[in-house]
Design an enzyme around this catalytic site. Structure first.
Site, mmCIF file in Angstrom:
data_model
loop_
_atom_site.group_PDB
_atom_site.id
_atom_site.type_symbol
_atom_site.label_atom_id
_atom_site.label_comp_id
_atom_site.label_asym_id
_atom_site.label_seq_id
_atom_site.Cartn_x
_atom_site.Cartn_y
_atom_site.Cartn_z
ATOM 1 N N ARG A 168 19.134 126.459 26.372
ATOM 2 C CA ARG A 168 20.323 125.885 27.002
ATOM 3 C C ARG A 168 21.558 126.061 26.106
ATOM 4 N NH1 ARG A 168 16.764 126.280 29.733
ATOM 5 N NH2 ARG A 168 15.779 124.838 31.168
ATOM 6 N N SER A 243 19.958 117.717 35.875
ATOM 7 C CA SER A 243 19.340 117.204 34.649
ATOM 8 C C SER A 243 20.432 116.882 33.628
ATOM 9 C CB SER A 243 18.372 118.237 34.065
ATOM 10 O OG SER A 243 17.336 118.506 34.979
ATOM 11 N N GLU A 338 23.377 117.317 28.491
ATOM 12 C CA GLU A 338 23.565 118.707 28.923
ATOM 13 C C GLU A 338 24.983 118.979 29.452
ATOM 14 O OE1 GLU A 338 21.092 121.193 31.203
ATOM 15 O OE2 GLU A 338 19.219 120.343 30.482
#
Length: 343
Positions: A168, A243, A338
């Protein structure tokens, strides 16, 4: 200066972010061409404004008032660049919807991205986050991207090595952060389908529906969509950013400690480390379905924060901090958000 692009003032972004946060941009522009983007950047430079690029608004937490020029990247276009018996090279402009691009690639008999179906957002944001799901990441098929240098307005190209992809992560979240705006991305996809079915939930779902029959890319894509829709809320129904926390990595010593205390902990090895399921940690901390004011965790998936109506960016950040602290206190593990936070 005469601009080919319209610059709005005090523009509401409530419909431009999937959390549905009532943010106001001091200046706002939607760009449909590279030339319009370059003109918008020139306007921002002359005004001394911070640049905040915005795609699908699915991975951001927006503050109440953004003293900046928010640029909605609406560059469109899909093309097959090259095809041979092994690979199909395709290019997508940054403003293309990611899921629609995945379906288009399948339609072009260009395979590899089906496991990434229904991930929200636009193509331009995908390399920044190195999006991934069910054993596949962007970097596996990425060739290059073109991006505008915000400082100079020039177009520069980055290959796979240049992007420094990680979990990520990419150079655009580190060294090159806030220095470029991606305008197009090129992928080398497979000309022959080679299913990536290493994740049990996906394998089980496909086996249940299709038995031992030869799978198509569209069937894999649909199975991924079905799984995601069972776990994740539709932003059109309830505001969310997907998420909200990364899956943390811990060393062997920490893993052994956690395994003794929590034998059912969900984790898998990554090199010399272990990756923990952030959703499991949050759930086990007793936070699934918890709500404070207008913000809470989703009842079906603790990894997702939702806006029950009327929440602000500050509310979301405050609640996410509460989650971070609860998990840290219980497990000694630090989670990381995130979404990008714009204030």
């Amino acid at each position: 200066m005469t601009l080919p692009v319209t610059i709005h003032q005090n523009y509401s972004l409530i419909h431009q972010n999937t959390l549905g946060l009532p943010s106001i941009a001091r200046y706002y522009a939607e760009v449909n061409t590279v030339e319009e983007l370059q003109e918008a950047l020139t306007f921002a430079k002359e005004k001394g404004l911070v640049i905040l690029p915005l795609g699908g608004g699915s991975n951001v937490v927006l503050g109440d008032v953004l003293d900046a020029l928010v640029i909605h990247i609406n560059l469109k276009g899909l093309s097959v660049v090259h095809r041979d018996e092994r690979q199909v090279t395709v290019t997508a402009m940054a403003g293309e919807n990611w899921h629609e691009f995945v379906l288009w690639s399948i339609d072009q008999e260009a395979y590899g991205l089906e496991n990434l179906s229904l991930i929200p957002g636009c193509v331009g944001a995908a390399p920044i986050q190195n999006i991934g799901a069910y054993g596949v990441e962007i970097k596996d098929y990425f060739v290059s991207l073109d991006a505008i240098n915000i400082s100079t307005g020039d177009v520069e190209q980055f290959d796979n090595f240049d992007c420094c992809f990680g979990y990520r992560d990419s150079v655009f979240k580190g060294e090159k952060k806030d220095r470029y705006i991606i305008i197009s991305v090129t992928f080398a996809l497979d000309a022959v389908l080679s299913p990536r079915l290493g994740y049990g939930q996906l394998t089980d779902s496909l086996s249940e529906k299709h038995g031992d029959s030869v799978l198509t890319a569209l069937q894999i894509s649909q199975a991924v969509c079905d799984i995601r829709q069972q776990k994740l809320p539709d932003p059109k129904t309830i505001g969310n950013a997907g998420s909200f926390f990364k899956n943390p990595e811990v060393d062997q010593q920490t893993m052994e400690r956690l395994k003794k205390e929590y034998p059912d902990i969900v984790a898998y090895p990554v090199g010399e480390k272990w990756k923990l399921a952030a959703g499991w940690l949050i759930d086990r901390a007793g936070l699934r379905g918890v709500q404070q004011g207008s913000v809470g965790t989703y009842q079906k998936q603790a990894l997702v924060l939702v806006n029950h109506g009327g929440a602000t960016g500050s509310d979301v950040i405050a609640f996410s901090q509460y989650v971070l602290e609860k998990v840290k206190n219980q497990f000694g593990v630090e989670l990381e958000r995130e979404p990008r936070v714009y204030r």
